[in-house]
Design an enzyme around this catalytic site. Sequence first.
Site, PDB file in Angstrom:
ATOM      1  N   SER A 167      32.583  54.653  42.164  1.00  0.00           N
ATOM      2  CA  SER A 167      32.214  53.391  41.519  1.00  0.00           C
ATOM      3  C   SER A 167      31.406  53.623  40.248  1.00  0.00           C
ATOM      4  CB  SER A 167      31.462  52.510  42.525  1.00  0.00           C
ATOM      5  OG  SER A 167      31.294  51.205  42.053  1.00  0.00           O
TER       6      SER A 167
ATOM      7  N   ASP B 250      32.715  48.573  35.976  1.00  0.00           N
ATOM      8  CA  ASP B 250      32.218  49.891  36.328  1.00  0.00           C
ATOM      9  C   ASP B 250      33.412  50.811  36.558  1.00  0.00           C
ATOM     10  OD1 ASP B 250      33.068  48.604  38.595  1.00  0.00           O
ATOM     11  OD2 ASP B 250      31.473  49.348  39.887  1.00  0.00           O
TER      12      ASP B 250
ATOM     13  N   ASP C 174      35.211  51.903  39.009  1.00  0.00           N
ATOM     14  CA  ASP C 174      36.373  51.529  39.827  1.00  0.00           C
ATOM     15  C   ASP C 174      36.727  50.061  39.679  1.00  0.00           C
ATOM     16  OD1 ASP C 174      34.230  50.487  41.273  1.00  0.00           O
ATOM     17  OD2 ASP C 174      35.169  50.875  43.210  1.00  0.00           O
TER      18      ASP C 174
ATOM     19  N   ASP D  82      35.331  47.226  40.497  1.00  0.00           N
ATOM     20  CA  ASP D  82      35.127  46.217  41.538  1.00  0.00           C
ATOM     21  C   ASP D  82      33.998  45.265  41.168  1.00  0.00           C
ATOM     22  OD1 ASP D  82      32.925  47.857  41.949  1.00  0.00           O
ATOM     23  OD2 ASP D  82      33.148  47.950  44.129  1.00  0.00           O
TER      24      ASP D  82
END
EC number: 5.4.2.10
Length: 452
Positions: free
Chosen positions: A104, A246, A248, A250
Amino acid sequence: MGRLFGTDGVRGVANADLTAELALGLSVAAAHVLAEAGTFAGHRPTAVVGRDPRASGEFLEAAVVAGLASAGVDVLRVGVLPTPAVAYLTGSLGADIGVMLSASHNAMPDNGVKFFARGGHKLADELEDRIETVYEQHRTGEPWSRPTGAGVGRVTDYTEGFDRYVAHLIGVLPNRLDGLKVVLDEAHGAAARVSPEAFARAGAEVVTIGADPDGLNINDGCGSTHLELLRAAVVEHGADLGIAHDGDADRCLAVDAAGEEVDGDQILAVLALAMRDAGQLRKDTVVGTVMSNLGFKLAMEREGIRLVQTAVGDRYVLESMKAEGFALGGEQSGHVIVLDHATTGDGTLTGLMLAARVAATGRSLAELAGVMQRLPQVLINVPDVDKTRVNTSSELATAVVEAERELGENGRVLLRQSGTEPLVRVMVEAADIEQARAVAGRLADVVKSALG
């Protein structure tokens, strides 16, 4: 062995904490656990595996794919895609398991393994615990039961995942983005291709930064944890707004036309009103956490919308939403969940919906976000104290009551134990920053003396 799974999968420094051996072993264990739970009953099991672009994802992906295939699971390898894309594809393709390799917003040396159950939902705690137990049993010598011949899994590169996910994003938008100019900061991460493509297909004029991942530069001075470049780019290009993800993707934070940050609470406020107006905000309720700014709660109350607050973590937000049937929830950090369209936080979807509200209303993002006024917030960490007594100390309880009396309705106090360290977090919100600092400082001193 300490618990491997945290609130968001297994994470650590790649090739030190999170090794290829661990990734492979966890994948085999996950396949065995889901098989014994009946997930694979009556059919040949399938997994979706994706990753973010950090360099270690390449060998960790190979390990996960090998583990799953060796356990008899067919693997659809989707390559570099956001975490919410892997969750979506797991559900839409009818896969039995999804695996995302990402840390992340963490720095490049870290990586992580996150598992999704059928439907694209995060695994239940009890399944994660069982995976750890099975992994440890076999790590210490008990042999695996391995398929042979036609029973081994097959591996396929599923190249249609990108277009399928982008089409899903466009398909759930309430309106197009024609006429909007948007700057996207992709954190050199998993959404570097997806997000610009989705915004462009939706009609926006797109400027991208942080969209050249090389495996080493993910989250490096860019993305949702470093908004400086996005602020400058929005002003430089005369854009209507900016969106930051960010590594990833999410999560999503935003910047208005003047370069001012619009945080997760403000994004939730804008989307809550949009969904209410469209009749989509079930039970006129939005879910936040105990760290949601008091200004958000007050704004929602003025609009007749209830705020339900959970423990910190998008996992707990999602649990509340699923249990009570709520449609919208999220965190100040930018994890926003729109449960009708996603099973986890989806930064690209959030950004698209925010931009769609700007386009539909003809109002600026600053004006829309102005529905709530963020109260100044001060957070002090008090280390080396007996955190277990934070709720039982009479001295501390008296100090909290006095602080709340001083702050009145336009402020609040929150004391939280750290989940991993011997410290207590003191959070104070007040009408002005100086009052917040003063009250927080006094409470921190009491925490130190009463619990030290």
